[in-house]
Design a protein around this motif. Structure first.
Motif, mmCIF file in Angstrom:
data_model
loop_
_atom_site.group_PDB
_atom_site.id
_atom_site.type_symbol
_atom_site.label_atom_id
_atom_site.label_comp_id
_atom_site.label_asym_id
_atom_site.label_seq_id
_atom_site.Cartn_x
_atom_site.Cartn_y
_atom_site.Cartn_z
ATOM 1 N N ASP A 144 0.843 -1.183 0.000
ATOM 2 C CA ASP A 144 0.000 0.000 0.000
ATOM 3 C C ASP A 144 0.885 1.243 0.000
ATOM 4 O OD1 ASP A 144 0.868 0.357 2.620
ATOM 5 O OD2 ASP A 144 -1.026 -0.257 3.529
ATOM 6 N N THR A 145 0.253 2.400 0.060
ATOM 7 C CA THR A 145 1.016 3.649 -0.027
ATOM 8 C C THR A 145 2.043 3.748 1.084
ATOM 9 O OG1 THR A 145 -0.849 4.760 -1.071
ATOM 10 C CG2 THR A 145 0.827 6.162 -0.074
ATOM 11 N N PHE A 146 1.637 3.351 2.302
ATOM 12 C CA PHE A 146 2.611 3.457 3.392
ATOM 13 C C PHE A 146 3.756 2.477 3.212
ATOM 14 C CE2 PHE A 146 4.429 2.357 7.447
ATOM 15 C CZ PHE A 146 4.861 3.604 7.850
ATOM 16 N N SER A 147 3.483 1.285 2.674
ATOM 17 C CA SER A 147 4.569 0.328 2.425
ATOM 18 C C SER A 147 5.637 0.967 1.549
ATOM 19 C CB SER A 147 4.026 -0.933 1.738
ATOM 20 O OG SER A 147 2.933 -1.487 2.408
ATOM 21 N N TYR A 148 5.188 1.614 0.474
ATOM 22 C CA TYR A 148 6.143 2.279 -0.409
ATOM 23 C C TYR A 148 6.851 3.433 0.316
ATOM 24 C CZ TYR A 148 4.551 -0.155 -4.635
ATOM 25 O OH TYR A 148 4.287 -1.093 -5.590
ATOM 26 N N ASN A 149 6.095 4.187 1.109
ATOM 27 C CA ASN A 149 6.697 5.332 1.810
ATOM 28 C C ASN A 149 7.796 4.896 2.772
ATOM 29 O OD1 ASN A 149 5.154 7.196 0.469
ATOM 30 N ND2 ASN A 149 3.646 7.441 2.100
ATOM 31 N N ILE A 150 7.530 3.836 3.520
ATOM 32 C CA ILE A 150 8.549 3.410 4.488
ATOM 33 C C ILE A 150 9.730 2.758 3.779
ATOM 34 C CG2 ILE A 150 7.662 1.088 5.017
ATOM 35 C CD1 ILE A 150 8.212 1.759 7.983
ATOM 36 N N TRP A 151 9.464 2.122 2.650
ATOM 37 C CA TRP A 151 10.546 1.566 1.826
ATOM 38 C C TRP A 151 11.442 2.703 1.345
ATOM 39 C CZ3 TRP A 151 9.557 -1.289 -3.479
ATOM 40 C CH2 TRP A 151 10.707 -1.997 -3.858
ATOM 41 N N MET A 152 10.833 3.793 0.899
ATOM 42 C CA MET A 152 11.598 4.979 0.518
ATOM 43 C C MET A 152 12.420 5.500 1.688
ATOM 44 S SD MET A 152 8.536 6.877 -1.564
ATOM 45 C CE MET A 152 9.301 8.490 -1.517
ATOM 46 N N GLN A 153 11.805 5.588 2.863
ATOM 47 C CA GLN A 153 12.509 6.088 4.045
ATOM 48 C C GLN A 153 13.699 5.209 4.408
ATOM 49 O OE1 GLN A 153 12.233 8.743 5.944
ATOM 50 N NE2 GLN A 153 10.247 9.669 5.457
ATOM 51 N N GLU B 224 0.419 2.790 -9.920
ATOM 52 C CA GLU B 224 0.160 4.228 -9.964
ATOM 53 C C GLU B 224 -0.969 4.649 -9.034
ATOM 54 O OE1 GLU B 224 -0.294 7.784 -13.302
ATOM 55 O OE2 GLU B 224 -0.544 5.674 -13.872
ATOM 56 N N ASP B 225 -1.937 3.747 -8.800
ATOM 57 C CA ASP B 225 -3.053 4.103 -7.921
ATOM 58 C C ASP B 225 -2.620 4.289 -6.476
ATOM 59 O OD1 ASP B 225 -2.587 1.258 -7.915
ATOM 60 O OD2 ASP B 225 -4.414 1.030 -6.721
ATOM 61 N N LYS B 226 -1.440 3.768 -6.124
ATOM 62 C CA LYS B 226 -0.912 3.939 -4.762
ATOM 63 C C LYS B 226 -0.069 5.202 -4.632
ATOM 64 C CE LYS B 226 -2.487 0.047 -3.002
ATOM 65 N NZ LYS B 226 -3.295 -0.381 -4.145
ATOM 66 N N CYS B 227 0.172 5.850 -5.755
ATOM 67 C CA CYS B 227 1.041 7.029 -5.766
ATOM 68 C C CYS B 227 0.190 8.270 -5.469
ATOM 69 C CB CYS B 227 1.710 7.133 -7.129
ATOM 70 S SG CYS B 227 3.199 8.118 -7.146
ATOM 71 N N ASP B 228 0.017 8.591 -4.197
ATOM 72 C CA ASP B 228 -0.863 9.698 -3.829
ATOM 73 C C ASP B 228 -0.062 10.873 -3.275
ATOM 74 O OD1 ASP B 228 -0.154 9.034 -1.240
ATOM 75 O OD2 ASP B 228 -2.153 8.350 -0.634
ATOM 76 N N TRP B 229 -0.769 11.843 -2.691
ATOM 77 C CA TRP B 229 -0.096 13.051 -2.193
ATOM 78 C C TRP B 229 0.980 12.734 -1.174
ATOM 79 C CZ3 TRP B 229 0.184 14.218 2.918
ATOM 80 C CH2 TRP B 229 -0.725 13.580 3.779
ATOM 81 N N SER B 230 0.744 11.681 -0.326
ATOM 82 C CA SER B 230 1.723 11.374 0.727
ATOM 83 C C SER B 230 3.019 10.840 0.143
ATOM 84 C CB SER B 230 1.135 10.380 1.737
ATOM 85 O OG SER B 230 1.015 9.092 1.188
ATOM 86 N N THR B 231 2.939 10.203 -1.055
ATOM 87 C CA THR B 231 4.155 9.718 -1.717
ATOM 88 C C THR B 231 5.108 10.879 -1.972
ATOM 89 O OG1 THR B 231 2.859 8.000 -2.823
ATOM 90 C CG2 THR B 231 5.044 8.502 -3.734
ATOM 91 N N TYR B 232 4.560 11.949 -2.531
ATOM 92 C CA TYR B 232 5.411 13.087 -2.887
ATOM 93 C C TYR B 232 5.760 13.938 -1.665
ATOM 94 C CZ TYR B 232 4.305 11.664 -7.602
ATOM 95 O OH TYR B 232 4.181 10.927 -8.759
#
Length: 514
Positions: free
Chosen positions: A212-221, A244-252
């Motif tokens: 999900d979006t947070f999974s990607y965010n923490i992977w980035m972190q 792409e559907d998981k790429c939301d405002w929090s991603t950026y």
């Protein structure tokens, strides 16, 4: 018969239906704001005014209050903390709401047990949460409550228990969502072991559990923590091409926070523009998005963008809440825009239904940082007339200001006022305030004032090995001995740490602490 419950029912029945603004209860509870006042009493008072409380209202209040933490350090809150509920009220106040629901025989839905378990851990500790879980009816021991307990273990960074519970959940076929892996990845980020995040991502892919979006965010972190900016950007590229559907405002926003930390401000502002664009394209502006934009633009030093986003927020949400005001005044404080801060504070004052001391504290701190003592004092005096406090934080801000300006007597006067305000041991000076006093006395080699200050700390039950270390540094700086120190430490039941033992040897070289 439960007299309190029957009285409550009678009052509501006698009053008949009363239509209230649906935000009224929320405002009443959010105004508690860690004040120490009872949430249960606030709810009872609300009913005694002839108002009804529906369960859906309480559910909404608890949900919204769990979204936010107190924003004294809002500008430093990293996005990595997002999976764990945060607070504008204390966990204890929120737990009181849940307990009040149970006392009033308001039936819990299954998710309520998980919420209460989480709040119990925050308010009473992990052992209390484990006990609550053990005593749940079997029907309530489900994927939600197991997941809540795992979240508690991960937040407390109890790795062994977290992994054991994860394995138990795997046996029960409960490991089927990204949330569980997100919690475990966050655990290792908190343990400063970012290299352990990627294997969990691979395990999710192996199990065909979509990130999900947070999974990607923490992977980035995790890549950011390893100073691997190419790794960070490769995660974004994967999201854009495969999910792409998981790429939301929090991603950026997450990407922007990483760039800010790396002092890549131009890249950060490009990412923030994308965050705003994605939010607007969704057709669903979110208050939280505006909050992060304000915070991160403040961190890039862009005052113009802070003000632009603030105006956009107010257009999108005319009923601007206290958290939004807190964030923007802190951003303006950080950017030293005193005039803008004053304008914003006065705007809030003219519209607020209940005075919130947290906002006044930010303004007081900002004025004092610019050496505007008279203006800060006016805000403080006005606040004491408008609300019941507590005013401890404001007084500590003044204490720090006067110590910085070498006016210890005035700092002590604010300390004494705080003590007079204290009831039932409800306040202790913060560690920062204690250190500020004793460091000042060390610089001035003022043993008498340091000893008097420690007597105050002892009366407040906050004299420990840390405070004794700071006290003995005053003696060392003054070149004085304290022969009776070992006896004092024994009488005060102070645990001896290596630093304290070394200091004792300096001020009483012929004595031993053992």
């Amino acid at each position: 018969m439960n007299r309190g419950r029957s009285m409550c029912t009678a009052v509501v029945a006698a009053a008949g239906p009363r239509r209230d603004n649906p935000r009224t209860l929320y405002r009443r509870l959010s105004a508690l704001g860690g004040s120490g006042r009872s949430a249960a009493k606030a709810l009872n008072d609300y009913i005694m005014e002839g108002r009804k409380i529906q369960k859906y209202e309480l559910d909404r209040c608890v949900k919204e209050l769990r979204k936010y933490r107190q924003f004294q350090t809002a500008l430093e809150v990293p996005l990595i903390l997002l999976p764990f509920p945060s607070f504008s009220s204390t966990a204890n106040e929120l737990l009181q709401i849940m307990e009040w629901m149970e006392f009033r025989k308001i039936n819990y839905a299954l998710p309520d047990y998980a919420v209460r378990l989480d709040l119990t851990a925050k308010a009473k500790g992990i052992e209390a949460a484990e006990s609550y879980f053990s005593n749940l009816p079997q029907s309530a021991k489900n994927k939600l409550t197991y997941g809540s307990l795992l979240n508690c273990y991960c937040k407390e960074v109890t790795e062994e228990k977290a992994l054991a519970l994860y394995n138990k959940m795997d046996e029960l076929n409960y490991v089927d969502s990204a949330l569980l892996f997100n919690n475990l990845m966050a655990l290792y980020m908190r343990k400063k072991q970012p290299e352990k995040v990627a294997p969990f991502v691979e395990e999710m892919k192996r199990r065909e559990i979509r990130l999900d979006t947070f999974s990607y965010n923490i992977w980035m972190q995790s890549y950011a923590s390893l100073n691997d900016m190419k790794g960070v950007e490769s995660v974004v590229e994967e999201m854009q091409s495969q999910d792409e559907d998981k790429c939301d405002w929090s991603t950026y926003s997450n990407l922007a926070s990483i760039y800010v930390k790396a002092q890549l401000y131009e890249k950060a502002e490009v990412a923030l523009k994308l965050s705003e664009k994605v939010m607007m394209m969704s057709g669903k502006p979110q208050r939280q998005t505006y909050h992060f934009l304000i915070t991160l633009y403040a961190n890039t030093g862009n005052l113009g963008e802070v003000k632009r986003i603030w105006e956009s927020l107010k257009l999108a949400f005319p009923d601007t809440n206290i958290i939004s005001y807190l964030l923007v005044v802190q951003a303006l404080c950080k950017l030293k825009d005193v005039e803008g801060l004053k304008e914003c504070f006065e705007e809030w004052q003219s519209n607020c239904s209940s005075y919130d001391m947290r906002l006044a504290n930010v303004v007081i701190r900002a004025y004092l940082s610019q050496n505007m003592y008279e203006e800060a004092l006016l805000i403080f005096k006005d606040a004491t007339k408008r609300c019941r406090g507590p005013f401890f934080k404001a007084r500590e801000i003044f204490m720090a200001y006067f110590l910085d300006n070498c006016e210890a007597d005035l700092a002590i006067s604010y300390l004494k006022e705080a003590i007079l305000e204290t009831k039932d041991d409800e306040w202790h000076p913060s560690p920062e305030t204690i250190a500020a006093f004793l460091n000042y006395f060390e610089e001035t080699k003022d043993i008498d004032s340091a000893e008097n200050f420690c007597k105050i700390l002892k009366r407040l039950n906050c004299l420990s090995s840390n405070e004794y270390c700071l006290l003995l540094k005053v003696y060392v700086a003054a070149g004085e001995f304290l022969p009776e120190i070992c006896q004092r430490l024994k009488e005060d039941n102070i645990q001896i740490c290596p630093e304290l033992e070394e200091l004792v040897e300096k001020v009483s070289p012929s004595r031993s602490t053992t």
